[in-house]
Design a protein around this motif. Sequence first.
Motif, PDB file in Angstrom:
ATOM      1  N   ASN A  11       5.866   2.499  -0.728  1.00 30.42           N
ATOM      2  CA  ASN A  11       4.927   1.469  -1.186  1.00 30.42           C
ATOM      3  C   ASN A  11       3.564   1.595  -0.510  1.00 30.42           C
ATOM      4  O   ASN A  11       2.529   1.350  -1.145  1.00 30.42           O
ATOM      5  N   GLU A  12       3.538   1.967   0.773  1.00 30.53           N
ATOM      6  CA  GLU A  12       2.251   2.214   1.436  1.00 30.53           C
ATOM      7  C   GLU A  12       1.523   3.373   0.765  1.00 30.53           C
ATOM      8  O   GLU A  12       0.318   3.315   0.519  1.00 30.53           O
ATOM      9  N   HIS A  13       2.245   4.430   0.450  1.00 28.97           N
ATOM     10  CA  HIS A  13       1.670   5.587  -0.232  1.00 28.97           C
ATOM     11  C   HIS A  13       1.075   5.162  -1.579  1.00 28.97           C
ATOM     12  O   HIS A  13      -0.069   5.508  -1.903  1.00 28.97           O
ATOM     13  N   PHE A  14       1.835   4.398  -2.352  1.00 23.13           N
ATOM     14  CA  PHE A  14       1.343   3.915  -3.647  1.00 23.13           C
ATOM     15  C   PHE A  14       0.130   3.002  -3.473  1.00 23.13           C
ATOM     16  O   PHE A  14      -0.774   3.007  -4.304  1.00 23.13           O
ATOM     17  N   GLY A  15       0.109   2.226  -2.409  1.00 21.26           N
ATOM     18  CA  GLY A  15      -1.034   1.369  -2.140  1.00 21.26           C
ATOM     19  C   GLY A  15      -2.300   2.176  -1.904  1.00 21.26           C
ATOM     20  O   GLY A  15      -3.380   1.835  -2.403  1.00 21.26           O
ATOM     21  N   TYR A  16      -2.188   3.266  -1.147  1.00 21.94           N
ATOM     22  CA  TYR A  16      -3.332   4.152  -0.921  1.00 21.94           C
ATOM     23  C   TYR A  16      -3.782   4.792  -2.231  1.00 21.94           C
ATOM     24  O   TYR A  16      -4.983   4.918  -2.488  1.00 21.94           O
ATOM     25  N   GLU A  17      -2.810   5.186  -3.052  1.00 19.44           N
ATOM     26  CA  GLU A  17      -3.168   5.763  -4.351  1.00 19.44           C
ATOM     27  C   GLU A  17      -3.906   4.734  -5.209  1.00 19.44           C
ATOM     28  O   GLU A  17      -4.915   5.053  -5.840  1.00 19.44           O
ATOM     29  N   TYR A  55      -5.945  15.168  -4.920  1.00 17.89           N
ATOM     30  CA  TYR A  55      -6.167  13.713  -4.939  1.00 17.89           C
ATOM     31  C   TYR A  55      -7.629  13.374  -5.191  1.00 17.89           C
ATOM     32  O   TYR A  55      -7.926  12.409  -5.898  1.00 17.89           O
ATOM     33  N   GLU A  56      -8.547  14.161  -4.659  1.00 18.49           N
ATOM     34  CA  GLU A  56      -9.964  13.909  -4.928  1.00 18.49           C
ATOM     35  C   GLU A  56     -10.250  14.027  -6.418  1.00 18.49           C
ATOM     36  O   GLU A  56     -10.956  13.187  -6.995  1.00 18.49           O
ATOM     37  N   ALA A  57      -9.698  15.042  -7.059  1.00 13.47           N
ATOM     38  CA  ALA A  57      -9.890  15.217  -8.505  1.00 13.47           C
ATOM     39  C   ALA A  57      -9.165  14.128  -9.292  1.00 13.47           C
ATOM     40  O   ALA A  57      -9.718  13.546 -10.230  1.00 13.47           O
ATOM     41  N   LEU A  58      -7.939  13.836  -8.900  1.00 13.35           N
ATOM     42  CA  LEU A  58      -7.137  12.837  -9.592  1.00 13.35           C
ATOM     43  C   LEU A  58      -7.808  11.469  -9.574  1.00 13.35           C
ATOM     44  O   LEU A  58      -7.884  10.781 -10.603  1.00 13.35           O
ATOM     45  N   PHE A  59      -8.343  11.077  -8.428  1.00 12.13           N
ATOM     46  CA  PHE A  59      -8.978   9.762  -8.323  1.00 12.13           C
ATOM     47  C   PHE A  59     -10.277   9.702  -9.113  1.00 12.13           C
ATOM     48  O   PHE A  59     -10.718   8.623  -9.505  1.00 12.13           O
ATOM     49  N   GLY A  60     -10.904  10.846  -9.377  1.00 14.29           N
ATOM     50  CA  GLY A  60     -12.069  10.873 -10.239  1.00 14.29           C
ATOM     51  C   GLY A  60     -11.712  10.829 -11.710  1.00 14.29           C
ATOM     52  O   GLY A  60     -12.490  10.372 -12.545  1.00 14.29           O
ATOM     53  N   ASP A  61     -10.496  11.298 -12.039  1.00 10.11           N
ATOM     54  CA  ASP A  61     -10.066  11.391 -13.437  1.00 10.11           C
ATOM     55  C   ASP A  61      -9.316  10.169 -13.934  1.00 10.11           C
ATOM     56  O   ASP A  61      -9.279   9.914 -15.142  1.00 10.11           O
ATOM     57  N   LEU A  62      -8.672   9.428 -13.040  1.00  7.66           N
ATOM     58  CA  LEU A  62      -7.843   8.287 -13.437  1.00  7.66           C
ATOM     59  C   LEU A  62      -8.310   7.011 -12.753  1.00  7.66           C
ATOM     60  O   LEU A  62      -8.616   7.031 -11.562  1.00  7.66           O
ATOM     61  N   LYS A  63      -8.335   5.931 -13.484  1.00  7.21           N
ATOM     62  CA  LYS A  63      -8.638   4.615 -12.930  1.00  7.21           C
ATOM     63  C   LYS A  63      -7.468   3.703 -13.272  1.00  7.21           C
ATOM     64  O   LYS A  63      -7.284   3.308 -14.425  1.00  7.21           O
ATOM     65  N   GLY A  64      -6.673   3.392 -12.275  1.00  8.02           N
ATOM     66  CA  GLY A  64      -5.483   2.586 -12.487  1.00  8.02           C
ATOM     67  C   GLY A  64      -5.786   1.116 -12.682  1.00  8.02           C
ATOM     68  O   GLY A  64      -6.719   0.581 -12.096  1.00  8.02           O
ATOM     69  N   GLU A  65      -4.984   0.488 -13.526  1.00  5.50           N
ATOM     70  CA  GLU A  65      -5.069  -0.950 -13.758  1.00  5.50           C
ATOM     71  C   GLU A  65      -3.791  -1.660 -13.338  1.00  5.50           C
ATOM     72  O   GLU A  65      -3.814  -2.844 -13.061  1.00  5.50           O
ATOM     73  N   GLY A  66      -2.688  -0.917 -13.311  1.00  2.00           N
ATOM     74  CA  GLY A  66      -1.443  -1.541 -12.901  1.00  2.00           C
ATOM     75  C   GLY A  66      -0.263  -0.599 -13.009  1.00  2.00           C
ATOM     76  O   GLY A  66      -0.306   0.384 -13.745  1.00  2.00           O
TER      77      GLY A  66
END
Length: 137
Positions: A11-17, A55-66
């Motif tokens: 859950n901590e890992h998912f929180g950082y993501e 992760y740098e690329a992934l966070f630029g490509d995806l914007k999570g909502e839930g």
Amino acid sequence: MNRDEMDRIVNEHFGYEAADDVDGVLASLTDDVRHHVVGSPWGELSGKDAVRPLYEALFGDLKGEGVKPVARWYGDNFVVDEALWTGRIENGRFFGLEGKSGHVTFRLLHVFELRDGLISRENVWSDIAAIAEQVSQ
């Protein structure tokens, strides 16, 4: 390791993501982590230095909502987590779906191996066919 400890780590890992926190994600991994997003052009990665650009690329490509949890299974030092991810693909770059962006909901399966309070292996499967059906040019 008991279920509560495993849940805390995952859950901590998912929180950082969810926060797009690359340094936080990397802090949740062992130095020799094995990481594979199945079907991605990145292939299987070894070590934090190799995982960072993903992760740098992934966070630029995806914007999570839930994320809606579906199920979680436990074994000796491993966790399998199934969820429905909702958000937006940005920039038209996501695992072979070049030029396509849009709002998506898809099934996501993680398999984590844990060691010394950290994630030593992370394998991820995303329902790319469902994603492709939902995004447009």
